[in-house]
Motif scaffolding. Structure first.
Motif, PDB file in Angstrom:
ATOM      1  N   GLN A 159       0.845  -1.192   0.000  1.00  0.00           N
ATOM      2  CA  GLN A 159       0.000   0.000   0.000  1.00  0.00           C
ATOM      3  C   GLN A 159       0.881   1.243   0.000  1.00  0.00           C
ATOM      4  O   GLN A 159       1.912   1.293   0.673  1.00  0.00           O
ATOM      5  CB  GLN A 159      -0.929   0.025   1.222  1.00  0.00           C
ATOM      6  N   HIS A 163      -3.455   3.914  -2.334  1.00  0.00           N
ATOM      7  CA  HIS A 163      -3.341   2.856  -3.343  1.00  0.00           C
ATOM      8  C   HIS A 163      -2.947   1.509  -2.761  1.00  0.00           C
ATOM      9  O   HIS A 163      -1.836   1.338  -2.268  1.00  0.00           O
ATOM     10  CB  HIS A 163      -2.311   3.265  -4.403  1.00  0.00           C
ATOM     11  N   ARG A 164      -3.866   0.532  -2.823  1.00  0.00           N
ATOM     12  CA  ARG A 164      -3.557  -0.840  -2.420  1.00  0.00           C
ATOM     13  C   ARG A 164      -2.837  -1.510  -3.582  1.00  0.00           C
ATOM     14  O   ARG A 164      -3.206  -1.298  -4.739  1.00  0.00           O
ATOM     15  CB  ARG A 164      -4.838  -1.616  -2.123  1.00  0.00           C
TER      16      ARG A 164
END
Lengths: 363, 363, 363, 363
Positions: A159, A163-164
């Motif tokens: 991450q 944003h993963r």
């Protein structure tokens, strides 16, 4: 056994500051006979080096390691291994401005209250630079565990801010400056982090790590559980604020019927536990996640106090990472390797006589 | 210093199994002269006792503690304090059925592979019952820290399955069987947990804890950071899968300009850090969160293997908690107290000469 | 790991006072699967019991040990072993007279200055009575080392006051109350010690101990040498004032050509070193000598000060040994066993992979 | 915490071999704010340097120490102090002859059996050369204890072979190459040792050390007694075979009425105990004696075996001391200083709250 040593049988003691003459580690308790040359260690140091992309601090450090003891004719002797890395590119002038005021989010104030004064140059002992020594020590554990057990430890950036990032291709993580294991996301990260730098701000991140071929039985039942020692090691990394094993925080919302990993003659049916049961390795892959806070050294002005406790304003200059998590992967790997190495030796010391009537269902 | 001891100066060593004759702890390094009677410890033991509500295991244990040493004429002598709690309500027969098969999600398989055999009665050393000894030891730390520093540690249930629970009234948490700090949610929890028990399933939970009046300066810079030792202590609790300090996993999505806690002459402007900077206490409140997996002992049938590695089915009977997190609050408090006590003594040992020119902005 | 724990992998933590309710030990790190019942421990406790002859304190203590944990179905589980021995014959009244004054040669004054007050009853934690716990722990090490390695540890009284006592028949030492290994000297000792008691005085002694079948390679090169840990263990016994390995103090007058033990294919030509070279076991018999000061509790009046620092006179009553050395043999054996056990496990942890090209010349 | 670290709060970890590139130490836990420059350490290193008289090894080593961390603007920061000393005059060729055979009385055979192979050059880690690091660390403890407590530690040569040497003028011991405190005996020692060298033989020795202004209360009651930790530290010095506290081995022949040091309002009437009671400092001078075996590296031919276990003859060449005891004084002092420093910090950590109603009769 004060604060700068980790491990019981495989003991790593480190020293050094960001702007001091050198950083180093003493690796004590390594099994004898391990083939070891400086290049074995250098490879891991390269992974955490700064100045290798525009997304990390621009400080240029070769990070050349010297083995000062414990190795004879290319093999470890079983005695203490001394490791040394000289600092070459310290720019202490950059820090004169913060000599008398505390950087918010940094250790400055806490050090001042603990010790009465502090080495303000680059954060002194609190700098992420000192993890050079940890990574060097971890490289020795990596070599032993790989050769002895075929055990491998590999991490990735899971991450970055909002944003993963999935682990699509773990091997690819070492091929980009973000340790991103999803090649399709690299361009996005490029742009995202560059934008952050332009804004003079920073972002947090999460790093995940997996260990494979971990033998079952590592860890102690009560306090020195394997997961407890992993949590200790990971939370001891600069900027770490959370450590999760397996499903981590998600377990709070899980049902027993969902979480428990059923056993079958051909292995576990799932791995929600992340490789430990009752704090002891089950033989499944170890899965650990570490959340890192955003760098506190940013261009955005902020309020603080000075050494006399008076109000002051601060803007941190110097050379910094917009996302420390980017460079945490080799450190997280090193910490896990050190813990696994220590517990492997501890377990062997106590339980070398053991023969279990039960087959290892994970192999 | 094998696996059953925690601490460097304030050292707690525990022993005992779920169905053995007794549980105990040796508390070594307690400052002399502390007024201490058994009732001081009993109070904390009451908080973790089973069988006090229909929502916990129905095992009836008085958990009477005896002080066997280290206290003379009502004061600690400075020598080792021996504590003993007898087991009285063990029902080992309940466990005959699992003697030869491993309960999914339990330590059974890992113990078998580590030691070659295991005490299957109630999980033996892996049972949550053994935390009785930890809580007893923590009570001594609580009394010292309260009297010496006015330091208080209090926890609450912050999540039960899908239900997030705010800390509306911390004091009220001790007034209900769930350690819920939001009185308005107690009836809902009553119904929710009773429903789970009817389904023979279990649920995870998150416990949070706050320490107030923590002096700045506790913790070591490198490995023995205060937050690292807290992570070690918390992850060492049965069923714990994640430890968070301050904002914890949320920091991965935060910006530096948002996360860093600005300093002002009257204190910090926020507490995203949860009370540590660079791993050393800042003087702010310590905030820690621990996520617990759901009890693996449920009525829902599951697949497993037996001691010979053959496929088998299992349905766990015996007396269990549908949500272990409910009873974790006193244990989490005890662990934090033990770590704070140890670091207070360690800090005093090294830094008793220190006078900081900087005022403590948190007081 | 404060002051009441010994060992790194085989860790023994003890608690209890002379006149408290009970004494105990936690033995942590014992290998699993060792057959162990209370009688195995009781046998060693019998050797150090008081009141068994007119030459020791007349305090009558059965010293019955209870195993509270760590053993299941007659075998050690690998988890912490809790041991408990209740005190039954404390006569605290005998000590009221010394409540406010310090016994010369005793720990009274030192405890008072360290802790600010003290448990004066029978010396509290400073009493030789607390070695019950050490002996109980040593019995477990004895059983493991005997079964695993055929290692045996046996001690004898080698000096009582002016009388040097040879080791003529080591086995016979357990057959008389003096642990005298020269049967011809027993009548003399009978008369000598009885005479001392009549005079109300006491005498010093030296105890020697030998360990056979010690594997080569135990001990660490630098600080944790095997002989260093033995010295630590022995000097930690009440009344010990000197520890010697092999020729001990005599080496100061020896020449190199005389002291060095030559090596031959069939073993060492001599054993001046006492079984260690560079602090590591050589495979020869380990030979250790410990000198004990005379009991300070005597009927002869002496000068002292009271709690306020004022001059006072003292005559110690209560039940005492005219020669503590007489009862030190089982304690010295236990300490050596604990150190050997710990180093055997430590060595195995680090060096289990080692195969030496050199034959063991001592076997 | 493996074998190369000593201390709990004041922790010294060392590394390095006789013929490796460098020796070093990490001193962890030093209180912050201590004024420290390299010259403070250099002074003690000069005392143990070789090649300064014809009576010690002719190896020429400047032993220049570098402080690599832990000191900022001339003061200790409270973080780990890294110390480094480069080796410059190693002559490894001298040792080729012993590469495949074991020197009697040396660690060679024990290392071979422990590790499977060894660094034969100058004894590697078993060389007395490695005590350079210990002495450097001890110098830091010396400066702190002197400035904080006025505590002084000074040693002297009390026996060389058959010659007992009184402490006539302790200050004079630093003025001759033998650390002899009896100026009248220096010419005799000159001749005696030169004669030994001509014969190619060596001799044992005894070193004594005294610590003054030791505060009462240092040491733990059970295992970590002050005298036990001193015994551990001293027996850990190369070639040490006996450690005595106070009257040492002589106590075995003393009566209680003779040995016990009576107390008076103006101090103890004698000091047979050597400064500890029940293992805790009494405030009297600490008196410790250490017996060293003769150097095993002599010109006299001897029998040994080779790496294959075959009979062989050996004559040790290389540069050696005819009496290692001569150079042990600074090492013995350093070890005592490290132990006292550690226990001072430990005691302060646990007992800083203590106020004793009893005056310190030793001041």
């Amino acid at each position: 056994m004060s604060g700068n040593t980790i491990g019981r049988l495989f003991c790593v003691t480190t020293f050094g500051e960001s702007h001091g003459p050198a950083l180093g580690a003493v690796v004590d308790g390594c099994p004898p006979g391990l083939a070891l040359v400086e290049q074995d260690i250098q490879a891991d140091l390269e992974l955490r080096r700064t100045g290798t992309s525009r997304h990390t601090s621009q400080r240029q450090e070769p990070d050349r390691v010297r083995i000062l003891s414990g190795v004879f004719e290319g093999r470890t002797t079983g005695t203490a291994i001394g490791l040394l890395v000289e600092n070459t590119d310290a720019r202490s002038r950059d820090y004169d401005r913060i000599k008398d005021r505390f950087r918010p989010g940094h250790a400055d104030y806490a050090y001042q209250q603990k010790y009465g004064f502090r080495d303000h140059r680059g954060g002194g002992r609190s700098s992420a630079r000192i993890t050079v020594a940890t990574v060097a020590a971890g490289a020795i554990a990596r070599k032993y565990l790989r050769e002895k057990l075929g055990l491998e430890v590999a991490g990735w950036l899971s991450q970055a801010g909002p944003h993963r990032l999935d682990c699509v291709d773990l091997a690819s993580a070492r091929g980009n400056p973000f340790f991103c294991a999803d090649p399709s996301k690299v361009p996005m990260l490029e742009e995202y982090l560059w934008q952050l730098r332009r804004e003079g701000d920073s972002i947090g991140a999460k790093v995940s790590v997996r260990a494979t071929r971990v033998p079952p039985g590592l860890g102690e039942p009560m306090f020195d559980r394997l997961d407890a020692d992993i949590a200790y090691a990971m939370m001891g990394i600069n900027a770490a604020k959370a450590v999760e094993i397996g499903d981590g925080v998600a377990v709070a919302a899980q049902r027993g019927s969902e979480h428990r990993d059923e056993l079958t003659p051909s292995g576990f049916a799932a791995n929600h536990s992340g490789g430990t049961l009752g704090g002891i390795s089950s033989g499944q892959d170890l899965i650990v996640h570490v959340s890192f806070k955003p760098t506190s050294s940013i261009q955005v002005p902020g309020r603080t106090v000075d050494v006399a406790g008076q109000a002051a304003e601060i803007v941190t200059t110097g050379r910094h990472d917009p996302c420390v998590g980017l460079r945490a992967v080799p450190i997280v790997e090193a910490m896990l390797l050190i813990v696994l190495m220590d517990h492997f030796l501890r377990h062997r010391g106590q339980c070398a006589d053991v023969v279990s009537p039960t087959p290892d269902i994970t192999r």
